[in-house]
Design a protein around this motif. Structure first.
Motif, PDB file in Angstrom:
ATOM      1  N   ASP A 634       0.869  -1.032  -0.058  1.00 25.83           N
ATOM      2  CA  ASP A 634      -0.110   0.023  -0.008  1.00 25.83           C
ATOM      3  C   ASP A 634       0.883   1.549  -0.003  1.00 25.83           C
ATOM      4  N   ILE A 635       2.091   1.248   0.384  1.00 27.46           N
ATOM      5  CA  ILE A 635       3.068   2.272   0.505  1.00 27.46           C
ATOM      6  C   ILE A 635       3.840   2.616  -0.819  1.00 27.46           C
ATOM      7  N   GLY A 636       4.318   1.126  -1.408  1.00 26.03           N
ATOM      8  CA  GLY A 636       5.216   1.106  -2.292  1.00 26.03           C
ATOM      9  C   GLY A 636       6.399   1.662  -2.417  1.00 26.03           C
ATOM     10  N   ASP A 637       6.447   2.877  -3.455  1.00 24.22           N
ATOM     11  CA  ASP A 637       7.973   3.448  -3.408  1.00 24.22           C
ATOM     12  C   ASP A 637       8.047   4.831  -2.582  1.00 24.22           C
ATOM     13  N   LEU A 638       6.626   5.002  -1.697  1.00 23.31           N
ATOM     14  CA  LEU A 638       6.593   6.521  -1.284  1.00 23.31           C
ATOM     15  C   LEU A 638       7.472   6.389  -0.094  1.00 23.31           C
ATOM     16  N   LEU A 639       7.968   5.243   0.675  1.00 16.67           N
ATOM     17  CA  LEU A 639       8.688   5.441   1.592  1.00 16.67           C
ATOM     18  C   LEU A 639       9.642   4.095   1.821  1.00 16.67           C
ATOM     19  N   LYS A 640      10.671   4.311   2.084  1.00 16.61           N
ATOM     20  CA  LYS A 640      11.676   3.056   2.399  1.00 16.61           C
ATOM     21  C   LYS A 640      12.596   3.267   3.447  1.00 16.61           C
ATOM     22  N   VAL A 641      12.923   2.396   4.391  1.00 15.52           N
ATOM     23  CA  VAL A 641      13.747   2.639   5.505  1.00 15.52           C
ATOM     24  C   VAL A 641      14.650   1.517   5.374  1.00 15.52           C
ATOM     25  N   ILE A 642      15.818   2.071   5.354  1.00 15.52           N
ATOM     26  CA  ILE A 642      16.878   1.030   5.311  1.00 15.52           C
ATOM     27  C   ILE A 642      18.041   1.388   6.211  1.00 15.52           C
ATOM     28  N   PHE A 643      18.482   0.147   6.866  1.00 18.50           N
ATOM     29  CA  PHE A 643      19.697   0.125   7.753  1.00 18.50           C
ATOM     30  C   PHE A 643      20.972  -0.420   7.004  1.00 18.50           C
ATOM     31  N   ILE A 644      21.899   0.330   6.594  1.00 14.47           N
ATOM     32  CA  ILE A 644      23.105  -0.147   6.123  1.00 14.47           C
ATOM     33  C   ILE A 644      24.207  -0.769   7.141  1.00 14.47           C
ATOM     34  N   GLU A 645      24.286  -2.020   6.974  1.00 13.14           N
ATOM     35  CA  GLU A 645      25.241  -2.562   8.288  1.00 13.14           C
ATOM     36  C   GLU A 645      26.676  -2.124   8.250  1.00 13.14           C
ATOM     37  N   ASP A 646      27.284  -2.068   9.384  1.00 10.65           N
ATOM     38  CA  ASP A 646      28.867  -1.964   9.300  1.00 10.65           C
ATOM     39  C   ASP A 646      28.956  -0.666   8.661  1.00 10.65           C
ATOM     40  N   TYR A 647      28.338   0.344   9.279  1.00 17.33           N
ATOM     41  CA  TYR A 647      29.108   1.733   8.621  1.00 17.33           C
ATOM     42  C   TYR A 647      30.512   1.998   9.062  1.00 17.33           C
ATOM     43  N   ASN A 648      31.365   2.424   7.952  1.00 17.27           N
ATOM     44  CA  ASN A 648      32.717   2.607   8.478  1.00 17.27           C
ATOM     45  C   ASN A 648      33.159   3.558   7.275  1.00 17.27           C
ATOM     46  N   VAL A 649      34.266   3.987   7.324  1.00 11.07           N
ATOM     47  CA  VAL A 649      34.872   5.075   6.367  1.00 11.07           C
ATOM     48  C   VAL A 649      34.739   4.604   4.897  1.00 11.07           C
ATOM     49  N   SER A 650      34.997   3.466   4.458  1.00  5.55           N
ATOM     50  CA  SER A 650      35.048   3.155   3.104  1.00  5.55           C
ATOM     51  C   SER A 650      33.274   3.450   2.660  1.00  5.55           C
ATOM     52  N   LYS A 651      32.481   3.007   3.387  1.00  2.00           N
ATOM     53  CA  LYS A 651      31.257   2.831   3.167  1.00  2.00           C
ATOM     54  C   LYS A 651      30.743   4.520   3.158  1.00  2.00           C
ATOM     55  N   ALA A 652      31.283   5.175   4.099  1.00  2.00           N
ATOM     56  CA  ALA A 652      30.916   6.648   4.116  1.00  2.00           C
ATOM     57  C   ALA A 652      31.244   7.341   2.832  1.00  2.00           C
ATOM     58  N   GLU A 653      32.342   6.805   2.160  1.00  2.00           N
ATOM     59  CA  GLU A 653      32.774   7.473   1.126  1.00  2.00           C
ATOM     60  C   GLU A 653      31.532   7.189  -0.286  1.00  2.00           C
ATOM     61  N   ILE A 654      30.861   6.099   0.206  1.00  2.00           N
ATOM     62  CA  ILE A 654      29.769   5.992  -1.107  1.00  2.00           C
ATOM     63  C   ILE A 654      28.544   6.629  -0.561  1.00  2.00           C
ATOM     64  N   ILE A 655      28.230   6.735   0.816  1.00  2.00           N
ATOM     65  CA  ILE A 655      26.949   6.987   1.097  1.00  2.00           C
ATOM     66  C   ILE A 655      26.844   8.720   1.277  1.00  2.00           C
ATOM     67  N   ILE A 656      27.827   9.151   1.543  1.00  2.00           N
ATOM     68  CA  ILE A 656      27.895  10.799   1.818  1.00  2.00           C
ATOM     69  C   ILE A 656      27.663  11.502   0.472  1.00  2.00           C
ATOM     70  N   PRO A 657      28.229  11.192  -0.624  1.00  2.00           N
ATOM     71  CA  PRO A 657      27.940  12.008  -2.067  1.00  2.00           C
ATOM     72  C   PRO A 657      26.769  11.753  -2.251  1.00  2.00           C
ATOM     73  N   ALA A 658      25.701  10.853  -1.862  1.00  2.00           N
ATOM     74  CA  ALA A 658      24.378  10.351  -2.364  1.00  2.00           C
ATOM     75  C   ALA A 658      23.383  11.026  -1.489  1.00  2.00           C
ATOM     76  N   SER A 659      23.444  11.847  -0.550  1.00  2.00           N
ATOM     77  CA  SER A 659      22.464  12.441   0.136  1.00  2.00           C
ATOM     78  C   SER A 659      22.100  13.718  -0.598  1.00  2.00           C
ATOM     79  N   ASP A 660      20.643  13.644  -0.448  1.00  2.00           N
ATOM     80  CA  ASP A 660      20.057  15.024  -0.553  1.00  2.00           C
ATOM     81  C   ASP A 660      19.824  15.863   0.496  1.00  2.00           C
TER      82      ASP A 660
END
Ligand code: GLG
Length: 829
Positions: A634-660
């Protein structure tokens, strides 16, 4: 060293390192075939990573050698940065970019059959830190080398870094992070070792001149072995050193008697006890637990580092009085405070200086950086524990305190309250040593890490010391980040676009030059490219999410990110309650209303300290909400909740440039600075946040119209807390509905979340989640509204990046150098 007449031969054969693609290929193949004993028939990506890393390591070490020779020869003042944490992340990409050989490696690897990105991804993060404090230390090292300061870092070589986080059935599970299987970035220095003493007794006696002396005798000895990690500067030859100490049983210590007598286990257990000291990083962020092994780590590392620093100074044969003119030691938080006591001990007990002269040297040498006002994070050590482990140091601490209190008594006669309030010894049961007070007394400068934070320490936790010493001892150095890693490396396309407009990459060395892009905010082509880069970064993150969680998220949605350690004061609970509120609202909407909505992807990441139950509950709640929401058709793509496991420096380098948008929503007055806020804005993401830490200065720089601010002010927090306590307390209406939903098992068994809800509804809501909830969700509605105006949003993004020049650690280092260290750069030719 080798006689002058023979040096020509040395120079003729002196190592050069590769300079171009062909040279890289030659070194690569050489290392694969000899150092690694592999061949083109069995060179997998991991081996190719090793070969590449070794080729780059050679280059680094050649420059490291030159830098060290030059620094020794010129012998000007050096900086020593003592930090129990260095959250370095990966080294290869950083080395490639800093010495400007990434393209040579890219082309070379291509010709040898590999993709450079795949090779870079083989590297295990060096995760010798918990969060902001450790990553700040890593950024500072990068800037010190880039600005050519003669500077060394000193830390511990943990065998296990911060644990790896797995999420199993929505719960955090900790897995050990054994990272040393293959680490090409370190050089063991088996010739640089020192014996470190623990336990035993301090014996008072008189020497032949009748002078009172103390001998520290007995106890046990553990050996410290140095491991050196080269730290290349960007666009300079300067390559500084990070020296990490590893513990092992002292050579005399392995008990051959026991071994020969067949007592293998106990012989080996002594050895294991020694090795335990540098075995593992304590995984607590902003929390002090007072464990004996931690104190052992602290002393082991301080004593080894001080031995090394003093030894280097003594080689120059200068008078002791010159020590503070040659040596600046910066204490990253109170963890290395024992270095103050250790230097006083060396000077008085070993070098025979008078107490007062020694103490002047000590205070002239040290500076102390405070990173938090949270009471649970302020280090205290029990006197009996210290007495047992460091019998001589506790005496020195008492003497330091005695002379300090005499000084206070003279300045403020008969103020008994003041004396007990500022005493290094807390008169509790057992007595405790207050490490921050010791650090203040033993340093010539004390700094906080953002304006609000520096004001707060001077008016709250350290106000008595401002009264005693005057305000000049206290200062502010607002944190920063290195633009090399957090823009150029993490977001190469954005870096390239900026460079194309500014006529080169000088902005990476002088970040204030970014202001030059502001005039392109009306340039349609530029804006289009800017926007496309953001989308590409979101596509990359969406791919990562798909691979690691199985969830598909639409890159056209608004990406709303909160990544940092999980902590009640950082308020991930406020965020997830806001998500639940949004979910309930969407459920009650008509199809027409839903059409107008901006789809959102909520992205969380971060570790909870293993013993921090509430933080673990928050992780569990986020995952439980995700499970329901993401599977609700019923929600479809309107809302998604993601927990990315093991946040670390190399993941930060992928995550941070992708934020609105990213969330920096701590209760006002609790987050000393925050540094990811800077990283997100520098990568073109907007932020939603409270008036806390560096958010305030970010807002000042980029102006209020580019930040989504909400919530109560720091100055009102205490009164609100009191009002909860005494005047009864009514929950915010919308928050009450969120709690109702949780309590009616919408997100699984409500019992699991009971204590989280109770901490707010029944136990005083210490972090003001309810007080700030309405303001938070209203501000999120403004975010929704503004995100629809795509052009304006992009303009805000560009303007913000253009105004971020202040937040480089290059500026930070220049401030420390000028106002605390009094050191000058030294350029290596
Ligand atoms: C601290 C604080 C952060 C700060 C960081 C670096 O909690 O607010 O940005 O240090 O100064 N313990 C930390 O991570």
């Amino acid at each position: 060293s080798i006689p002058e007449s023979l040096r020509e031969t040395w120079r003729k054969h002196s190592a050069q390192g590769f300079v171009d693609k062909d040279g890289f290929e030659r070194e690569f193949v050489q290392h694969i075939e000899t150092t690694l004993a592999r061949s083109l028939y069995n060179c997998d990506e991991l081996a190719a990573y090793s070969g590449t890393a070794l080729a780059f390591r050679d280059k680094l070490i050649i420059e490291w050698n030159k830098t060290q020779q030059r620094q020794t020869f010129v012998d000007q003042k050096r900086v020593y940065y003592l930090s129990l944490e260095f959250l370095m992340g990966r080294a290869l990409d950083n080395a490639m970019l800093n010495i400007d050989k990434k393209e040579a490696a890219r082309d070379g690897l291509g010709e040898l059959g590999f993709r450079i990105e795949d090779i870079i991804n083989q590297e295990h993060d060096a995760a010798l830190g918990n969060g902001g404090l450790g990553r700040l230390a890593a950024c500072l090292l990068d800037s010190m080398a880039t600005l050519n300061y003669p500077a060394w870092g000193y830390g511990l070589r943990y065998r296990y870094g911060i644990f790896k986080q797995e999420i199993i059935d929505g719960y955090q599970v900790e897995v050990p992070d054994y990272w040393l299987d293959f680490n090409p970035w370190e050089f063991p220095r088996h010739d640089v070792t020192v014996d470190i003493q623990f336990y035993g007794q301090s014996i008072r006696h008189q020497d032949e001149n009748g002078k009172v002396k103390y001998d520290w005798v007995g106890g046990e000895i553990v050996q410290a072995v140095a491991y050196d990690v080269p730290i290349p500067g960007y666009g300079t030859k300067t390559t500084n050193n990070l020296r990490l100490w590893s513990s092992k049983a002292s050579s005399g210590e392995f008990d051959f008697q026991k071994f020969n007598a067949g007592e293998y286990e106990s012989a080996v257990s002594d050895q294991q006890r020694a090795e335990a000291i540098s075995a593992v990083l304590y995984p607590n962020d902003n929390l002090d637990r007072g464990k004996e092994l931690r104190l052992k780590q602290q002393y082991f590392w301080c004593a080894a580092s001080l031995w090394d620093i003093v030894r280097r100074f003594k080689k120059t044969k200068r008078a002791w009085s010159e020590f503070p003119e040659q040596v600046a030691i910066q204490l990253n938080d109170t963890h290395p405070t024992l270095a103050i006591v250790e230097l006083q001990r060396i000077l008085v007990d070993q070098e025979g200086l008078e107490w007062d002269e020694a103490w002047r040297i000590v205070v002239g040498t040290f500076g102390y950086t405070n990173h938090t006002v949270l009471p649970e994070a302020l280090e205290k050590w029990s006197v009996p524990l210290m007495q047992n482990l460091l019998p001589r140091h506790i005496q020195i601490i008492y003497d330091i305190n005695l002379f300090f209190l005499q000084y206070v008594e003279k300045k403020f006669p008969r103020d008994r309250d003041l004396l007990s309030q500022v005493s290094v010894i807390e008169e509790s049961q057992p007595k405790m040593v207050r490490m921050a007070y010791l650090a203040i007394i033993g340093s010539h400068k004390v700094n906080g890490v953002a304006e609000l934070h520096s004001d707060l320490i001077q008016t709250t936790i350290f106000k008595n010391f401002v009264k005693i010493y005057g305000p000049d001892k206290f200062t502010n150095v607002t944190n920063g980040i290195t633009p090399r890693r957090w823009l150029h490396q993490a977001n190469p396309r954005l870096s390239d676009l900026i460079a194309s407009k500014l006529g080169g990459y000088d902005f990476l060395k002088d970040l204030t030059l970014l202001s030059g892009i502001e005039r392109y905010v009306d340039d349609a082509d530029f804006c289009k490219e800017w926007s496309e880069i953001k989308t590409a970064n979101k596509v990359r993150l969406a791919r990562h999410i798909k691979e690691t969680t199985g969830y598909t998220v639409p890159p056209t949605a608004l990406f709303d990110i909160q990544v940092k350690r999980i902590h009640e004061y950082k308020r991930q609970q406020l965020n997830i309650f806001g998500v639940i509120h949004r979910y309930l609202k969407i459920k009650s909407m008509t199809p027409e209303e839903r059409k107008k909505l901006v789809p959102r992807v909520l992205i969380f990441g971060g570790k909870a300290a293993p013993g921090y139950w509430m933080a673990k509950t928050i992780i569990h709640l986020i995952n439980s909400v995700g499970k329901v929401v993401n599977n609700d058709s019923d929600i479809g793509d309107l809302l998604k909740v993601i927990f990315i496991e093991d946040y670390n420096v190399s993941k930060a380098e992928i995550i941070i440039p992708a934020s609105d948008i990213s969330e920096h929503i701590s209760t006002a007055g609790t987050e000393a600075s925050g540094t990811s806020n800077m990283k997100f804005v520098l990568n073109g993401g907007l932020i939603i946040g409270t008036l806390d830490g560096a958010n305030i200065e970010i807002t000042r720089e980029i102006t209020e119209s580019n930040v989504f601010l909400f919530g109560n002010l720091a100055e009102d927090v205490e009164e609100l807390r009191q009002s909860h306590r005494y005047a009864g307390f009514t929950l915010d209406d919308n928050l009450a509905k969120v709690f109702d939903a949780i309590q009616s098992n919408t997100f699984g068994d409500a019992g699991s979340f009971e204590h989280l809800i109770a901490s707010i509804a029944d136990h005083g809501d210490y972090y003001l989640v309810s007080d700030d909830f309405d303001s938070y969700i209203k501000t999120q509605e403004i975010v929704d509204r503004d995100f629809k105006k795509r052009d304006e949003w992009i303009a805000k993004s560009i303007t913000s990046v253009a105004r971020m020049g202040f937040f480089s650690t290059d500026r930070v280092i220049d401030e420390y150098a000028e106002s605390i260290w009094n050191v000058e750069p030294l350029v290596v030719e």
